[in-house]
Write a protein that holds these residues in place. Sequence first.
Motif, PDB file in Angstrom:
ATOM      1  N   THR A  33       0.836  -1.205   0.000  1.00  0.00           N
ATOM      2  CA  THR A  33       0.000   0.000   0.000  1.00  0.00           C
ATOM      3  C   THR A  33       0.870   1.253   0.000  1.00  0.00           C
ATOM      4  OG1 THR A  33      -1.759  -1.157   1.188  1.00  0.00           O
ATOM      5  CG2 THR A  33      -1.794   1.240   1.269  1.00  0.00           C
ATOM      6  N   THR A  34       0.496   2.197  -0.855  1.00  0.00           N
ATOM      7  CA  THR A  34       1.232   3.467  -0.949  1.00  0.00           C
ATOM      8  C   THR A  34       0.383   4.609  -0.401  1.00  0.00           C
ATOM      9  OG1 THR A  34       0.340   3.977  -3.137  1.00  0.00           O
ATOM     10  CG2 THR A  34       2.399   2.684  -3.058  1.00  0.00           C
ATOM     11  N   GLY A  35       1.062   5.691  -0.079  1.00  0.00           N
ATOM     12  CA  GLY A  35       0.363   6.895   0.357  1.00  0.00           C
ATOM     13  C   GLY A  35      -0.573   7.410  -0.718  1.00  0.00           C
ATOM     14  N   ALA A  36      -0.156   7.313  -1.971  1.00  0.00           N
ATOM     15  CA  ALA A  36      -0.990   7.782  -3.084  1.00  0.00           C
ATOM     16  C   ALA A  36      -2.289   6.989  -3.144  1.00  0.00           C
ATOM     17  CB  ALA A  36      -0.232   7.658  -4.402  1.00  0.00           C
ATOM     18  N   LEU A  37      -2.205   5.667  -2.968  1.00  0.00           N
ATOM     19  CA  LEU A  37      -3.404   4.837  -2.991  1.00  0.00           C
ATOM     20  C   LEU A  37      -4.312   5.170  -1.811  1.00  0.00           C
ATOM     21  CD1 LEU A  37      -5.062   2.494  -4.185  1.00  0.00           C
ATOM     22  CD2 LEU A  37      -3.704   0.946  -2.758  1.00  0.00           C
ATOM     23  N   LEU A  38      -3.737   5.303  -0.621  1.00  0.00           N
ATOM     24  CA  LEU A  38      -4.528   5.658   0.561  1.00  0.00           C
ATOM     25  C   LEU A  38      -5.255   6.979   0.353  1.00  0.00           C
ATOM     26  CD1 LEU A  38      -1.951   4.720   3.347  1.00  0.00           C
ATOM     27  CD2 LEU A  38      -4.193   3.659   3.030  1.00  0.00           C
ATOM     28  N   ALA A  39      -4.541   7.977  -0.130  1.00  0.00           N
ATOM     29  CA  ALA A  39      -5.143   9.299  -0.346  1.00  0.00           C
ATOM     30  C   ALA A  39      -6.247   9.222  -1.395  1.00  0.00           C
ATOM     31  CB  ALA A  39      -4.061  10.296  -0.772  1.00  0.00           C
ATOM     32  N   HIS A  40      -5.964   8.540  -2.497  1.00  0.00           N
ATOM     33  CA  HIS A  40      -6.961   8.426  -3.575  1.00  0.00           C
ATOM     34  C   HIS A  40      -8.250   7.779  -3.066  1.00  0.00           C
ATOM     35  CE1 HIS A  40      -8.723   7.767  -7.524  1.00  0.00           C
ATOM     36  NE2 HIS A  40      -8.867   6.478  -7.192  1.00  0.00           N
ATOM     37  N   GLU A  41      -8.122   6.652  -2.378  1.00  0.00           N
ATOM     38  CA  GLU A  41      -9.321   5.938  -1.927  1.00  0.00           C
ATOM     39  C   GLU A  41     -10.039   6.665  -0.792  1.00  0.00           C
ATOM     40  OE1 GLU A  41      -9.765   1.871  -1.959  1.00  0.00           O
ATOM     41  OE2 GLU A  41      -8.337   1.549  -3.587  1.00  0.00           O
ATOM     42  N   ALA A  42      -9.298   7.493  -0.058  1.00  0.00           N
ATOM     43  CA  ALA A  42      -9.934   8.289   0.996  1.00  0.00           C
ATOM     44  C   ALA A  42     -10.541   9.580   0.438  1.00  0.00           C
ATOM     45  CB  ALA A  42      -8.920   8.623   2.084  1.00  0.00           C
ATOM     46  N   GLY A  43     -10.242   9.885  -0.824  1.00  0.00           N
ATOM     47  CA  GLY A  43     -10.786  11.088  -1.450  1.00  0.00           C
ATOM     48  C   GLY A  43     -10.135  12.366  -0.974  1.00  0.00           C
ATOM     49  N   ILE A  44      -8.858  12.258  -0.595  1.00  0.00           N
ATOM     50  CA  ILE A  44      -8.113  13.432  -0.145  1.00  0.00           C
ATOM     51  C   ILE A  44      -6.776  13.472  -0.879  1.00  0.00           C
ATOM     52  CG2 ILE A  44      -9.198  13.550   2.136  1.00  0.00           C
ATOM     53  CD1 ILE A  44      -6.751  12.113   3.292  1.00  0.00           C
ATOM     54  N   THR A  45      -6.073  14.562  -0.761  1.00  0.00           N
ATOM     55  CA  THR A  45      -4.755  14.673  -1.378  1.00  0.00           C
ATOM     56  C   THR A  45      -3.717  13.986  -0.493  1.00  0.00           C
ATOM     57  OG1 THR A  45      -4.204  16.738  -0.254  1.00  0.00           O
ATOM     58  CG2 THR A  45      -5.365  16.917  -2.391  1.00  0.00           C
ATOM     59  N   GLU A  46      -2.586  13.648  -1.089  1.00  0.00           N
ATOM     60  CA  GLU A  46      -1.499  13.078  -0.281  1.00  0.00           C
ATOM     61  C   GLU A  46      -1.036  14.084   0.768  1.00  0.00           C
ATOM     62  OE1 GLU A  46       1.690  10.340  -1.787  1.00  0.00           O
ATOM     63  OE2 GLU A  46       0.863  10.996  -3.724  1.00  0.00           O
ATOM     64  N   GLN A  47      -1.056  15.353   0.405  1.00  0.00           N
ATOM     65  CA  GLN A  47      -0.665  16.390   1.361  1.00  0.00           C
ATOM     66  C   GLN A  47      -1.587  16.356   2.579  1.00  0.00           C
ATOM     67  OE1 GLN A  47      -0.717  20.365  -0.228  1.00  0.00           O
ATOM     68  NE2 GLN A  47       0.059  21.277   1.663  1.00  0.00           N
ATOM     69  N   LYS A  48      -2.884  16.240   2.339  1.00  0.00           N
ATOM     70  CA  LYS A  48      -3.845  16.158   3.440  1.00  0.00           C
ATOM     71  C   LYS A  48      -3.616  14.882   4.257  1.00  0.00           C
ATOM     72  CE  LYS A  48      -7.547  17.238   5.811  1.00  0.00           C
ATOM     73  NZ  LYS A  48      -7.564  18.341   6.748  1.00  0.00           N
ATOM     74  N   LEU A  49      -3.399  13.759   3.555  1.00  0.00           N
ATOM     75  CA  LEU A  49      -3.135  12.490   4.238  1.00  0.00           C
ATOM     76  C   LEU A  49      -1.959  12.637   5.193  1.00  0.00           C
ATOM     77  CD1 LEU A  49      -3.551   9.361   4.561  1.00  0.00           C
ATOM     78  CD2 LEU A  49      -1.885   9.123   2.699  1.00  0.00           C
ATOM     79  N   PHE A  50      -0.880  13.210   4.694  1.00  0.00           N
ATOM     80  CA  PHE A  50       0.328  13.299   5.511  1.00  0.00           C
ATOM     81  C   PHE A  50       0.312  14.482   6.483  1.00  0.00           C
ATOM     82  CE2 PHE A  50       1.873  10.527   1.998  1.00  0.00           C
ATOM     83  CZ  PHE A  50       2.015   9.397   2.789  1.00  0.00           C
ATOM     84  N   SER A  51      -0.731  15.285   6.416  1.00  0.00           N
ATOM     85  CA  SER A  51      -0.930  16.266   7.492  1.00  0.00           C
ATOM     86  C   SER A  51      -1.680  15.609   8.655  1.00  0.00           C
ATOM     87  CB  SER A  51      -1.696  17.499   6.990  1.00  0.00           C
ATOM     88  OG  SER A  51      -3.072  17.198   6.784  1.00  0.00           O
TER      89      SER A  51
END
Length: 195
Positions: A33-51
């Motif tokens: 699992t990548t951060g990009a996949l997590l962000a995409h499926e959560a409907g948020i940006t990677e920047q938001k994910l990692f904030s």
Amino acid sequence: MGATKNKSTNELVKKDVINIGLEIFVRDGYFATTGALLAHEAGITEQKLFSLFSSKEDLLHTIVAEAVHLMFDGIDPNQDGELQEVELLFFINDYFDSIEKNLDFFRLFYSLRLQPGVVDQYKQELNEIVNPLLDIIKKYFKKEGIENPKMEARFLASMLDGIAMNFVLEPEGYPLDAMQQKVLRMYIKEAEIED
């Protein structure tokens, strides 16, 4: 007011990411699992994910902390470091209630735990969280005159974990209520158990 609303919104998004992250970790594998996949499926940006989470590992640790919270928050509810029999009764009942109410979460969590190498990612942190809780139970068993309080505390925790895993794997027809009563009869005086 705006800061409070933003914090509340972030907490809701964070809760969603925890649930979505757990599903993805199980479906695709934690290590794949990548951060990009997590962000995409959560409907948020990677920047938001990692904030919200500093890393994928931080998300995993948050998921583990949530599981520990759901299973062990009933220990020592008044947080005085001393467990009374009524508090042990409360903890056992709360543990069973939590497993039943959060069946989907625990089904995914146990699946995640079984992936090779995943437990190694959080084992030390888990021990740091759980060991003080087990120490409270151990002190209770010592006070009750149990011959090997450390082993008894581990036995209780292992028994509860095993019951939870069996229920999660096959909830239909699993005698969860009967198991709960059996555990209560092992550790609580008969007069205090409600059948």
